[in-house]
Design a protein around this motif. Structure first.
Motif, PDB file in Angstrom:
ATOM      1  N   THR A  12       0.861  -1.183   0.000  1.00 20.26           N
ATOM      2  CA  THR A  12       0.000   0.000   0.000  1.00 20.26           C
ATOM      3  C   THR A  12       0.894   1.227   0.000  1.00 20.26           C
ATOM      4  O   THR A  12       1.767   1.350   0.877  1.00 20.26           O
ATOM      5  N   SER A  13       0.702   2.124  -0.928  1.00 22.08           N
ATOM      6  CA  SER A  13       1.588   3.278  -1.085  1.00 22.08           C
ATOM      7  C   SER A  13       1.500   4.234   0.097  1.00 22.08           C
ATOM      8  O   SER A  13       0.520   4.237   0.854  1.00 22.08           O
ATOM      9  N   LYS A  14       2.521   5.043   0.260  1.00 18.38           N
ATOM     10  CA  LYS A  14       2.554   6.035   1.341  1.00 18.38           C
ATOM     11  C   LYS A  14       1.381   7.001   1.215  1.00 18.38           C
ATOM     12  O   LYS A  14       0.748   7.370   2.211  1.00 18.38           O
ATOM     13  N   LYS A  15       1.091   7.374   0.001  1.00 12.96           N
ATOM     14  CA  LYS A  15      -0.011   8.318  -0.238  1.00 12.96           C
ATOM     15  C   LYS A  15      -1.329   7.750   0.268  1.00 12.96           C
ATOM     16  O   LYS A  15      -2.117   8.447   0.931  1.00 12.96           O
ATOM     17  N   VAL A  16      -1.574   6.487  -0.031  1.00  8.50           N
ATOM     18  CA  VAL A  16      -2.830   5.854   0.380  1.00  8.50           C
ATOM     19  C   VAL A  16      -2.881   5.677   1.892  1.00  8.50           C
ATOM     20  O   VAL A  16      -3.908   5.960   2.529  1.00  8.50           O
ATOM     21  N   LEU A  17      -1.775   5.210   2.498  1.00 10.22           N
ATOM     22  CA  LEU A  17      -1.763   5.017   3.951  1.00 10.22           C
ATOM     23  C   LEU A  17      -1.907   6.345   4.694  1.00 10.22           C
ATOM     24  O   LEU A  17      -2.616   6.425   5.707  1.00 10.22           O
ATOM     25  N   ASP A  18      -1.227   7.383   4.210  1.00 13.82           N
ATOM     26  CA  ASP A  18      -1.389   8.719   4.808  1.00 13.82           C
ATOM     27  C   ASP A  18      -2.862   9.129   4.792  1.00 13.82           C
ATOM     28  O   ASP A  18      -3.393   9.632   5.794  1.00 13.82           O
ATOM     29  N   PHE A  19      -3.516   8.895   3.672  1.00 18.94           N
ATOM     30  CA  PHE A  19      -4.931   9.251   3.522  1.00 18.94           C
ATOM     31  C   PHE A  19      -5.801   8.447   4.496  1.00 18.94           C
ATOM     32  O   PHE A  19      -6.724   8.993   5.109  1.00 18.94           O
ATOM     33  N   LYS A  20      -5.508   7.158   4.646  1.00 24.11           N
ATOM     34  CA  LYS A  20      -6.303   6.291   5.526  1.00 24.11           C
ATOM     35  C   LYS A  20      -6.226   6.771   6.981  1.00 24.11           C
ATOM     36  O   LYS A  20      -7.242   6.858   7.679  1.00 24.11           O
ATOM     37  N   PHE A  21      -5.004   7.036   7.450  1.00 20.23           N
ATOM     38  CA  PHE A  21      -4.837   7.468   8.843  1.00 20.23           C
ATOM     39  C   PHE A  21      -5.416   8.865   9.065  1.00 20.23           C
ATOM     40  O   PHE A  21      -6.024   9.133  10.111  1.00 20.23           O
ATOM     41  N   ASP A  22      -5.248   9.755   8.098  1.00 22.10           N
ATOM     42  CA  ASP A  22      -5.822  11.105   8.220  1.00 22.10           C
ATOM     43  C   ASP A  22      -7.345  11.051   8.216  1.00 22.10           C
ATOM     44  O   ASP A  22      -8.013  11.774   8.975  1.00 22.10           O
ATOM     45  N   SER A  23      -7.905  10.192   7.375  1.00 25.15           N
ATOM     46  CA  SER A  23      -9.365  10.057   7.291  1.00 25.15           C
ATOM     47  C   SER A  23      -9.945   9.536   8.599  1.00 25.15           C
ATOM     48  O   SER A  23     -11.023   9.957   9.030  1.00 25.15           O
ATOM     49  N   LEU A  24      -9.225   8.616   9.239  1.00 25.32           N
ATOM     50  CA  LEU A  24      -9.691   8.091  10.521  1.00 25.32           C
ATOM     51  C   LEU A  24      -9.737   9.195  11.571  1.00 25.32           C
ATOM     52  O   LEU A  24     -10.703   9.291  12.349  1.00 25.32           O
ATOM     53  N   LYS A  25      -8.717  10.029  11.588  1.00 25.44           N
ATOM     54  CA  LYS A  25      -8.690  11.132  12.561  1.00 25.44           C
ATOM     55  C   LYS A  25      -9.852  12.100  12.325  1.00 25.44           C
ATOM     56  O   LYS A  25     -10.501  12.561  13.273  1.00 25.44           O
ATOM     57  N   LYS A  26     -10.152  12.353  11.067  1.00 25.95           N
ATOM     58  CA  LYS A  26     -11.264  13.258  10.746  1.00 25.95           C
ATOM     59  C   LYS A  26     -12.616  12.645  11.092  1.00 25.95           C
ATOM     60  O   LYS A  26     -13.562  13.349  11.431  1.00 25.95           O
ATOM     61  N   ALA A  27     -12.681  11.321  11.006  1.00 24.10           N
ATOM     62  CA  ALA A  27     -13.963  10.632  11.265  1.00 24.10           C
ATOM     63  C   ALA A  27     -14.280  10.540  12.754  1.00 24.10           C
ATOM     64  O   ALA A  27     -15.453  10.426  13.138  1.00 24.10           O
ATOM     65  N   ILE A  28     -13.242  10.572  13.606  1.00 27.22           N
ATOM     66  CA  ILE A  28     -13.469  10.497  15.058  1.00 27.22           C
ATOM     67  C   ILE A  28     -13.630  11.909  15.602  1.00 27.22           C
ATOM     68  O   ILE A  28     -12.658  12.655  15.760  1.00 27.22           O
ATOM     69  N   THR A  29     -14.864  12.264  15.891  1.00 23.10           N
ATOM     70  CA  THR A  29     -15.181  13.627  16.337  1.00 23.10           C
ATOM     71  C   THR A  29     -15.823  13.663  17.723  1.00 23.10           C
ATOM     72  O   THR A  29     -16.061  14.738  18.264  1.00 23.10           O
ATOM     73  N   THR A  30     -16.124  12.482  18.267  1.00 23.50           N
ATOM     74  CA  THR A  30     -16.725  12.399  19.601  1.00 23.50           C
ATOM     75  C   THR A  30     -15.949  11.373  20.438  1.00 23.50           C
ATOM     76  O   THR A  30     -15.360  10.448  19.886  1.00 23.50           O
ATOM     77  N   PRO A  31     -15.969  11.532  21.762  1.00 23.34           N
ATOM     78  CA  PRO A  31     -15.256  10.585  22.629  1.00 23.34           C
ATOM     79  C   PRO A  31     -15.804   9.156  22.502  1.00 23.34           C
ATOM     80  O   PRO A  31     -17.017   8.956  22.385  1.00 23.34           O
ATOM     81  N   ILE A  32     -14.921   8.171  22.518  1.00 29.13           N
ATOM     82  CA  ILE A  32     -15.305   6.761  22.478  1.00 29.13           C
ATOM     83  C   ILE A  32     -14.386   5.970  23.415  1.00 29.13           C
ATOM     84  O   ILE A  32     -13.304   6.440  23.780  1.00 29.13           O
ATOM     85  N   ASP A  33     -14.797   4.747  23.786  1.00 30.89           N
ATOM     86  CA  ASP A  33     -13.964   3.934  24.662  1.00 30.89           C
ATOM     87  C   ASP A  33     -12.965   3.122  23.840  1.00 30.89           C
ATOM     88  O   ASP A  33     -12.979   3.151  22.603  1.00 30.89           O
ATOM     89  N   SER A  34     -12.116   2.373  24.519  1.00 30.98           N
ATOM     90  CA  SER A  34     -11.031   1.638  23.853  1.00 30.98           C
ATOM     91  C   SER A  34     -11.542   0.545  22.926  1.00 30.98           C
ATOM     92  O   SER A  34     -10.961   0.302  21.866  1.00 30.98           O
ATOM     93  N   ARG A  35     -12.634  -0.130  23.313  1.00 27.21           N
ATOM     94  CA  ARG A  35     -13.167  -1.205  22.464  1.00 27.21           C
ATOM     95  C   ARG A  35     -13.686  -0.644  21.140  1.00 27.21           C
ATOM     96  O   ARG A  35     -13.440  -1.202  20.072  1.00 27.21           O
ATOM     97  N   GLU A  36     -14.378   0.467  21.203  1.00 29.33           N
ATOM     98  CA  GLU A  36     -14.890   1.090  19.982  1.00 29.33           C
ATOM     99  C   GLU A  36     -13.736   1.633  19.137  1.00 29.33           C
ATOM    100  O   GLU A  36     -13.763   1.577  17.903  1.00 29.33           O
ATOM    101  N   PHE A  37     -12.710   2.145  19.800  1.00 31.27           N
ATOM    102  CA  PHE A  37     -11.543   2.653  19.085  1.00 31.27           C
ATOM    103  C   PHE A  37     -10.841   1.525  18.329  1.00 31.27           C
ATOM    104  O   PHE A  37     -10.383   1.717  17.203  1.00 31.27           O
ATOM    105  N   TYR A  38     -10.751   0.358  18.954  1.00 34.33           N
ATOM    106  CA  TYR A  38     -10.165  -0.815  18.284  1.00 34.33           C
ATOM    107  C   TYR A  38     -10.920  -1.122  16.989  1.00 34.33           C
ATOM    108  O   TYR A  38     -10.303  -1.396  15.948  1.00 34.33           O
ATOM    109  N   LYS A  39     -12.248  -1.072  17.038  1.00 29.08           N
ATOM    110  CA  LYS A  39     -13.067  -1.394  15.859  1.00 29.08           C
ATOM    111  C   LYS A  39     -12.830  -0.394  14.728  1.00 29.08           C
ATOM    112  O   LYS A  39     -12.947  -0.740  13.552  1.00 29.08           O
ATOM    113  N   ARG A  40     -12.482   0.848  15.085  1.00 26.07           N
ATOM    114  CA  ARG A  40     -12.211   1.871  14.057  1.00 26.07           C
ATOM    115  C   ARG A  40     -10.787   1.779  13.522  1.00 26.07           C
ATOM    116  O   ARG A  40     -10.545   1.968  12.332  1.00 26.07           O
ATOM    117  N   LEU A  41      -9.840   1.503  14.426  1.00 24.70           N
ATOM    118  CA  LEU A  41      -8.417   1.537  14.052  1.00 24.70           C
ATOM    119  C   LEU A  41      -7.955   0.272  13.337  1.00 24.70           C
ATOM    120  O   LEU A  41      -7.130   0.325  12.417  1.00 24.70           O
TER     121      LEU A  41
END
Length: 515
Positions: free
Chosen positions: A47-76
């Motif tokens: 997976t290219s650097k460009k794609v992985l950068d986008f994936k991790f950045d998109s995850l950060k943008k998608a998490i906008t409210t507090p969640i617990d560790s189990r829910e975070f695992y399901k997202r990450l």
């Protein structure tokens, strides 16, 4: 120490169950990605650097409210899986138990965990059970509580990866580890309502957490049993029998949970013309003694055909597969290339992870001069990259009693890591005929060797990653696929119900045809 331990357990459990601030969640996402960049030598192989950068950045943008560790695992987890390296995995945050709680849990057993599953024809089946109810073996699992199995499987498949682009690992891994995925998803439960399908009828069974029954002690007030006094000869015979059994278990690698052996060898015919070697992994036991004795038997019997069964073999020690290959090849060979790494002292980095116990860190600190010197001697820079040299990079000759007959290798999607590496050699040199399905491990190698396990500071999730590129000298194009069979045979549900081994049956028939 007890008070500190109890406090530590309490703090951990509070940490993983509380709702984490968005800022802290974003920090943990950055920590994961930074750890991968620092320690993984082939991060952008599939997976290219460009794609992985986008994936991790998109995850950060998608998490906008507090969640617990189990829910975070399901997202990450699905984002980490995009690295497409099978040895990179994210663990969920599980509750820690006090000594008293662990004792209580050991006295209980959850009936559901006694089931062994297999995922065939896009359905989850009960392959076997270590419980008492054998009537459900061969039944399809349709629902657990209100969740359809098809929905659960589609979600769970996004949380792990094979090496590269092949998908054969997913179905095999899903079947073997379904209970573990369900636990990571739902946590500890005391009962499960499961809907099964057998033929055309549906039925429901509730699995519960039950207390293990202690065997009642037989008391006979009328008779007093006299302790049988053994003679010296009988005591000696018992000691010898015990030592013999222990030696046998070490050599074959006894797996207590399933009451079976890692390494198995037998002749399939009375004239010893065909031999069968089933290897479930390359991990436990005294492998050298097993292979020495097995190949001595093959040589003595002048066996013409060897069936090497690597199905569901998830890998293990490089030293073991190198040793095994020395009995299979007929020419001089170099088993692996120098391993690409991201540090001149990879073993020190591995030992000084934040998940390593303090006692190990202290010991590592004491012997660190030796570790550093050894690492520096074995590490070289070439073309702007660092490489670590294992003993298996030296050119070696075959063993004197190496097998000279014809070899068949049985493989499937769960043939991974070390089992794929030895398969690469056998395939590249045309030393064997491969039967089954494409391996889950890649032909061109994998990032493994030693592992960095890092715990995220806020959510307490743990990420594991290989630190060394382990690969054979031979390569194939395109990259990212496993060892493909010469004869593709995929098992079916009806085969399993009839207890047919279609891959092994094909080999036996092929040998008959050649005769």
């Amino acid at each position: 120490m007890i008070l500190i331990s109890c406090r530590s357990i309490k703090n951990h459990n509070e940490q993983i169950t509380k709702l984490h601030d968005v800022v802290d969640l974003h920090k943990d996402i950055d920590k994961v990605y930074n750890q991968l960049k620092r320690h993984h030598p082939k991060l952008y192989q599939y997976t290219s650097k460009k794609v992985l950068d986008f994936k991790f950045d998109s995850l950060k943008k998608a998490i906008t409210t507090p969640i617990d560790s189990r829910e975070f695992y399901k997202r990450l987890a699905p984002v980490v899986a995009q690295v497409k390296q099978g040895h990179v995995s994210l663990g969920s945050a599980n509750k820690w138990h006090t000594k008293k709680e662990r004792k209580k849990l050991l006295k209980n057993k959850f009936e559901f965990y006694a089931l062994d599953f297999e995922y065939l024809e896009n359905k989850l089946w009960v392959k076997s059970t270590r419980g008492k109810d054998s009537t459900i073996v061969g039944s399809e699992v349709v629902k657990i509580e209100d969740d359809l199995i098809s929905d659960l499987v589609n979600v769970y498949k996004t949380r792990f990866a094979s090496d590269g682009y092949n998908t054969t690992l997913h179905n095999r891994y899903m079947g073997r580890h379904f209970s573990n995925f369900y636990y990571k998803d739902k946590g500890t439960v005391d009962s499960l309502r499961v809907t099964f399908k057998n033929k055309d009828s549906l039925f429901i069974k509730t699995f519960r957490r039950l207390q293990k029954k202690e065997k009642p002690k037989k008391k006979d007030s009328t008779k007093t049993k006299k302790r049988i006094k053994l003679t010296s000869a009988e005591k000696k015979a018992n000691r010898l029998a015990f030592k013999k059994e222990r030696k046998f278990r070490r050599k074959h690698g006894y797996i207590k949970k399933y009451k079976e052996y890692t390494r198995n060898f037998r002749f399939m015919e009375t004239d010893k013309d065909v031999a069968y070697m089933k290897l479930r992994s390359f991990t436990n036991g005294n492998y050298k003694r097993f292979y020495k004795e097995s190949f001595a038997k093959l040589d003595s019997a002048k066996t013409k055909y060897l069936v090497l069964d690597l199905r569901d073999n998830g890998g293990g020690r490089i030293a073991e597969i190198d040793y095994l290959y020395s009995y299979l090849t007929q020419v001089d060979y170099k088993f692996i290339e120098d391993s690409e790494v991201n540090s001149r002292v990879p073993f020190l980095k591995f030992l000084m992870s934040n998940t390593t116990s303090n006692s190990i860190k202290v010991l590592s600190g004491i012997v660190s001069p030796i570790i550093v010197v050894q690492n520096l001697i074995r590490t070289r820079k070439r073309d702007g990259k660092l490489y670590y040299r294992f003993r298996q990079t030296k050119v070696k000759a075959p063993k004197p009693l190496h097998f000279t007959g014809e070899i068949y290798v049985l493989i499937n999607g769960s043939s991974f890591s070390a089992s794929s590496l030895i398969s690469t050699h056998l395939k590249a040199t045309k030393r064997a005929t491969f039967v089954g399905e494409e391996t889950g491990g890649a032909y061109n190698g994998t990032v493994a060797g030693i592992y960095k396990i890092y715990e995220l500071p806020n959510t307490k999730l743990k990420i594991r990653m290989g630190m060394m590129q382990i690969e054979a000298p031979q390569k194939q194009e395109p990259d990212g696929y496993g060892i493909k069979p010469d004869v593709e045979i995929l098992p079916t549900v009806s085969d399993r119900k009839l207890k047919k081994d279609t891959e092994l049956d094909w080999v036996i028939q092929d040998i008959k045809n050649k005769r």
